[in-house]
Design a protein around this motif. Structure first.
Motif, PDB file in Angstrom:
ATOM      1  N   ALA A 137      36.261  39.075  32.289  1.00 32.27           N
ATOM      2  CA  ALA A 137      36.575  38.326  31.074  1.00 32.27           C
ATOM      3  C   ALA A 137      35.744  37.047  30.997  1.00 32.27           C
ATOM      4  O   ALA A 137      35.205  36.693  29.939  1.00 32.27           O
ATOM      5  N   ALA A 138      35.639  36.341  32.130  1.00 35.46           N
ATOM      6  CA  ALA A 138      34.841  35.112  32.162  1.00 35.46           C
ATOM      7  C   ALA A 138      33.368  35.406  31.941  1.00 35.46           C
ATOM      8  O   ALA A 138      32.650  34.612  31.304  1.00 35.46           O
ATOM      9  N   THR A 139      32.886  36.541  32.439  1.00 35.94           N
ATOM     10  CA  THR A 139      31.499  36.934  32.210  1.00 35.94           C
ATOM     11  C   THR A 139      31.246  37.171  30.733  1.00 35.94           C
ATOM     12  O   THR A 139      30.208  36.780  30.192  1.00 35.94           O
ATOM     13  N   ALA A 140      32.187  37.815  30.073  1.00 36.13           N
ATOM     14  CA  ALA A 140      32.029  38.117  28.646  1.00 36.13           C
ATOM     15  C   ALA A 140      31.895  36.846  27.810  1.00 36.13           C
ATOM     16  O   ALA A 140      31.075  36.788  26.879  1.00 36.13           O
ATOM     17  N   VAL A 141      32.673  35.829  28.136  1.00 33.41           N
ATOM     18  CA  VAL A 141      32.634  34.593  27.351  1.00 33.41           C
ATOM     19  C   VAL A 141      31.674  33.571  27.938  1.00 33.41           C
ATOM     20  O   VAL A 141      31.451  32.511  27.359  1.00 33.41           O
ATOM     21  N   GLY A 142      31.121  33.881  29.107  1.00 29.82           N
ATOM     22  CA  GLY A 142      30.156  32.964  29.716  1.00 29.82           C
ATOM     23  C   GLY A 142      30.777  31.689  30.235  1.00 29.82           C
ATOM     24  O   GLY A 142      30.243  30.601  30.044  1.00 29.82           O
ATOM     25  N   TRP A 143      31.901  31.820  30.919  1.00 27.93           N
ATOM     26  CA  TRP A 143      32.595  30.653  31.473  1.00 27.93           C
ATOM     27  C   TRP A 143      32.386  30.601  32.982  1.00 27.93           C
ATOM     28  O   TRP A 143      32.688  31.562  33.685  1.00 27.93           O
TER      29      TRP A 143
END
Length: 218
Positions: free
Chosen positions: A91-97
């Motif tokens: 999920a963090a990869t998808a939003v770039g966090w």
């Protein structure tokens, strides 16, 4: 010496033509977003299958890959923790966090889960391909655009605007991912033809394989 120098130069030119193509940061970011969403969706859809990895009979366990040094499967809580961290990382990869942390977490977590699946005989080439793509994205500057990290940098007056310019550093991960994809499917095709022959295409092998995979996922 001249022939050797020419050969080395040709090899460098070949690799440069494959991996040395510049690309905009947004293109790599698109790949990161799509990969993160796909990985997250896959984990959530197949959640019962991955949860079951923490409580499978040891009798069917065959050590492969990273788990080869182990004498038995990891404890159930390790499997569940890895699954949770991988979901969060995807999920963090998808939003770039926090990509420098989230990217490796998602990649290593998915590697562990895929290795566990393989240790019980469920070898899926597309699942391993997800792992390879996550590893590439994890160690690439894939969050320099269209990400929460990029927005945070934009808010900083000292941010380096040159990061958003087209560059080889954004191109090589995409080229490498494409190369890995092609090699993966070539190897998978060769393996299918080697062990199943043309019956893989015209016989019952493909039908039986799909039926087995469907039963295994329930």
């Amino acid at each position: 010496m001249t022939a050797l120098s020419t050969d080395v130069s040709d090899r460098r030119s070949l690799w440069g033509a494959v991996l040395g193509v510049p690309a905009p940061a947004e293109r790599l970011a698109t790949f990161r977003i799509a990969l993160g969403i796909f990985t997250l969706s896959y984990l959530l859809i197949r959640l019962p299958v991955f949860v079951a990895l923490g409580d499978r009979p040891i009798g069917d366990f065959e050590l492969v890959g990273l788990l080869a040094p182990l004498a038995s499967p990891p404890a159930a809580w390790i499997v569940y923790a890895a699954l949770a961290l991988t979901i969060v990382g995807a999920a963090a990869t998808a939003v770039g966090w926090r990509h420098r942390i989230a990217g490796p977490v998602a990649a290593v977590g998915m590697l562990l889960l895929a290795t566990l699946r393989g240790s019980w005989g469920q070898m899926l080439h597309f699942e391993n391909l997800i792992v390879l793509h996550l590893l590439i994205v994890a160690f690439a500057p894939a969050a320099d655009a269209w990400s929460l990290d990029a927005r945070r940098l934009d808010a900083d007056s000292a941010a380096d605007d040159s990061k958003v310019e087209p560059s080889v550093r954004y191109g090589w991960p995409l080229s490498l991912a494409g190369l890995v994809t092609a090699i993966t499917y070539v190897i998978a095709g060769i393996a299918k033809l080697r062990y199943g022959g043309l019956d893989w295409v015209v016989g019952d092998t493909l039908r039986n394989h799909i039926a087995y995979s469907a039963l295994d996922s329930t």
